[in-house]
Write an enzyme that holds these catalytic residues in place. Sequence first.
Site, short mmCIF file in Angstrom:
data_model
loop_
_atom_site.label_atom_id
_atom_site.label_comp_id
_atom_site.label_asym_id
_atom_site.label_seq_id
_atom_site.Cartn_x
_atom_site.Cartn_y
_atom_site.Cartn_z
N TYR A 48 0.83 -1.20 0.00
CA TYR A 48 0.00 0.00 0.00
C TYR A 48 0.87 1.26 0.00
O TYR A 48 1.40 1.67 1.03
CB TYR A 48 -0.93 0.02 1.22
CG TYR A 48 -1.83 -1.20 1.34
CD1 TYR A 48 -2.19 -1.96 0.23
CD2 TYR A 48 -2.32 -1.58 2.58
CE1 TYR A 48 -3.01 -3.07 0.35
CE2 TYR A 48 -3.16 -2.70 2.71
CZ TYR A 48 -3.48 -3.43 1.59
OH TYR A 48 -4.29 -4.54 1.72
N HIS A 131 0.28 -12.43 1.51
CA HIS A 131 -0.51 -11.52 0.69
C HIS A 131 -0.58 -11.99 -0.77
O HIS A 131 0.44 -12.09 -1.46
CB HIS A 131 0.12 -10.12 0.75
CG HIS A 131 -0.80 -9.01 0.37
ND1 HIS A 131 -0.37 -7.70 0.24
CD2 HIS A 131 -2.13 -8.99 0.08
CE1 HIS A 131 -1.39 -6.93 -0.09
NE2 HIS A 131 -2.46 -7.69 -0.20
#
Length: 318
Positions: A48, A131
């Site tokens: 992010y 992830h």
Amino acid sequence: MKVAVSRLGFGAAPIGNLYREISDAEAFGAVEAAWQTGVRYFDTAPHYGLGLSERRLGVALAGRPRDEYVISTKVGRLLEPFDGSGLDDEGFAVPRHFRRVRDYSADGVKRSLESSLERLGTDRVEIVYIHDPDDHWASAVGEAYPALEELRSQGVVGAIGVGMNQWEMPERFVRETDIDVVMLAGRYTLLEQPSLASFLPLCVERGVSVVACGVFNSGLLSKPVVAADAKYNYDDAPAELVARARAIAEVCGRHGVTLPEAAIQFALGHPAVVSVVIGSRTAEQMTANASYFAAEIPADLWNELKALNLVDPEVPTP
């Protein structure tokens, strides 16, 4: 799950400049609003904003009692220095000072986590997710998972899991490993429930917690009135899904409920789901999301949605 999380969680992707740039003040304001509304679970990732989300979240939480909140971050995308020319090409409005390298090796996991702790300014995180290992099953289950299992046994992390936009591979993780939690993006929302038949019951059976995110399906369910150009899975929503969302919104309206209010509470009806994580980029957005979460929703709304087959009739409701 070995870690207790608040029923409403803060998704920190937007404060990593997801889609557009925001100021530090806006980002810190969003985290402050989350804290004031009772949120004590904060989720982030190196992905992010090429680390910006982690850095901002760490600053925003600094000074608060460390044992009063939970942080989760992720491994699998290792950040390596880059020349910084141009902007990130994966959805974040940040300079390319780093590049993402997919790395699910034991060494990559440990390096990634060490860097995350430094950016967050903390000595631990309570939850670590593998992830998006969609194309990396062998290394994720054979290297990343054992490395995290070792760190869990040492008390370095409290719980380990996997975070994905699908339910099929997480189901394999639940069957074949001893993970604690799955972060499920979409796939169990007011719009669609493909994970209901096998995945969620298996999580209940195995004692694996589910954190639901993407409950607005990338925006399609985020507003009381569904726009024709609404997004679904980060792309333009197909006409049939826009029509379905509008039909659900119409039923909500008959019961004095808005579409985002129902969407944000829907997943919590399932016994496997322990928290819903919602991304917020400003204090105003966070406050609105908290109000959706707190809204009263009559049981008759869920019953009518089932009767009209707008949700799976087998769905357990809040």
